[in-house]
Design an enzyme around this catalytic site. Sequence first.
Site, PDB file in Angstrom:
ATOM      1  CG  ASP A   1      89.267 151.757 130.152  1.00  0.00           C
ATOM      2  OD1 ASP A   1      87.658 151.695 131.130  1.00  0.00           O
ATOM      3  OD2 ASP A   1      89.426 150.935 129.030  1.00  0.00           O
TER       4      ASP A   1
ATOM      5  CD  GLU B   1      87.948 149.356 134.657  1.00  0.00           C
ATOM      6  OE1 GLU B   1      87.789 148.784 135.257  1.00  0.00           O
ATOM      7  OE2 GLU B   1      88.194 149.346 133.562  1.00  0.00           O
TER       8      GLU B   1
ATOM      9  CG  ASP C   1      81.828 149.459 128.928  1.00  0.00           C
ATOM     10  OD1 ASP C   1      81.585 149.933 128.163  1.00  0.00           O
ATOM     11  OD2 ASP C   1      83.163 149.477 129.192  1.00  0.00           O
TER      12      ASP C   1
END
Length: 498
Positions: free
Chosen positions: A297, A344, A397
């Site tokens: 991430d 990501e 998200d």
Amino acid sequence: MTNERSSGILLHPSSLPGKYGIGTLGTEALRFIDFLSKSKQKLWQILPLGPTGFADSPYQCFSSNAGNPLLIDLDTLVAEGLLEKKDLVDIGSFDDGPIDYGKVITKKYPLLKKAMETFKESAGKEHKKDFHEFVVGNKKWLDDYALFMSLKEHFKQKPWYQWDKPLKMKKEDALKPFNSLLSDQIEFHKFVQYLFFRQWLTIKGYAHQKNIRIIGDIPLYVAFDSVDAWSNTELFQFDADKNPIAVGGVPPDYFSATGQLWGNPLYNWEALKKDHYHWWIERIKSNLILYDIIRIDHFRGFAAYWSVPYGEKTAINGKWIPCPGKELFQQISEEFGEIPIIAEDLGVMTSDVEELRDSFGLPGMKILQFAFDSGEDNDYIPFNFIKNCVVYTGTHDNDTIKGWFDKAKPDDKKYVLEYMNTTGQDICMDFLRLAWASVANTAIVPMQDLLGLGNEARMNLPGTTVNNWMWRAKKNDFSTELALKLAQMTVLYGRTHK
């Protein structure tokens, strides 16, 4: 990562159905793997598996190595003789709606403690040997973690940076009495980790039997209130009193006009470099026990990170600081060879981020919800894809596809319908078809989009700390009809097993 076409579903284990208020690593997890197999998927993507802290976020965990005790399956403990059936009756009923974390914690922990007492009294020699080997084999992180969690309980969940200074500073003389005083609690936390890893590795093994690989998630940063920050002070940007000098976040973006102030401690990259990035190597190593493929991430933080002075109320007043990500990934590459990592790379992307990603052949991410608002130069529109990427309809998200489409601007909605040559009557399946048909080697759909759900099923709203991470699937969501529908599309677009 390989060049073969593949696809899968994003669903965190906490979102599985079940009787006890939260998804667990038991029968429903096995049943979901059967659903993946029946629908001809190769991948199951999940969020971080760590023990959640602030706001129940899996991206703010008490440890980068430990597992979340709330995911331990109670029926499995009954089958192993560590609990009795009546114990599960006595805890009362849960509905099958969103997770009530407070209730789950209150009901579950006493049963985990009872399971430990039963284990101590009646477990066989082989079972106890297995536990002992787990404790010895994971000593590097487990000892500190068990002590840390026991101290948090002793100090009524206060974060470590609010403990008395000798304990905050992790002075051996100050800790010694607590190792004795809290010995039962320390053993309990080790035992709970043993249960977690035992159950998760059973689930992972079953997935492998079905030719399904697990994509797991590593947050770039660790939580401030974590054993990682407490035990490895020299690796973070702390002052002499272990207070942060600066913290992490991102500048204003698609999700927030004031940026996102995460508050995570930033790495001391000079200290990491001196140690040949040993802490990161160990982190990758431990996560490869849990997962087959790792999604990192906020990958852009390896090229440059947004540094916000400690004490700021928003992330606006931060600045970009270069990071030696290339050296780190070179070290990782030398240690592990081919790197099974997804980058990501969403948000503010610059040439240095793209160069870092591409120099190690890492696939980046493409989000279809971002594809329809800025014309043909948009990197997220499928005709601009390269093969070495992972396409998502959306992520944890994002709005769900239905929620996004319901709110879309008229021009964006018109573009979507024309691009897909559709009426929009089944917009979620239209988006899935677009992802599966694309040249991207890998395509992933969140379970909510596969089910056609609206924003009531959204997993997380960035920048908020309430009503997130709570969504759960229903038992009848994993129907044979849906599996066959997904399988047909997966075969049609060449993403199934040869």
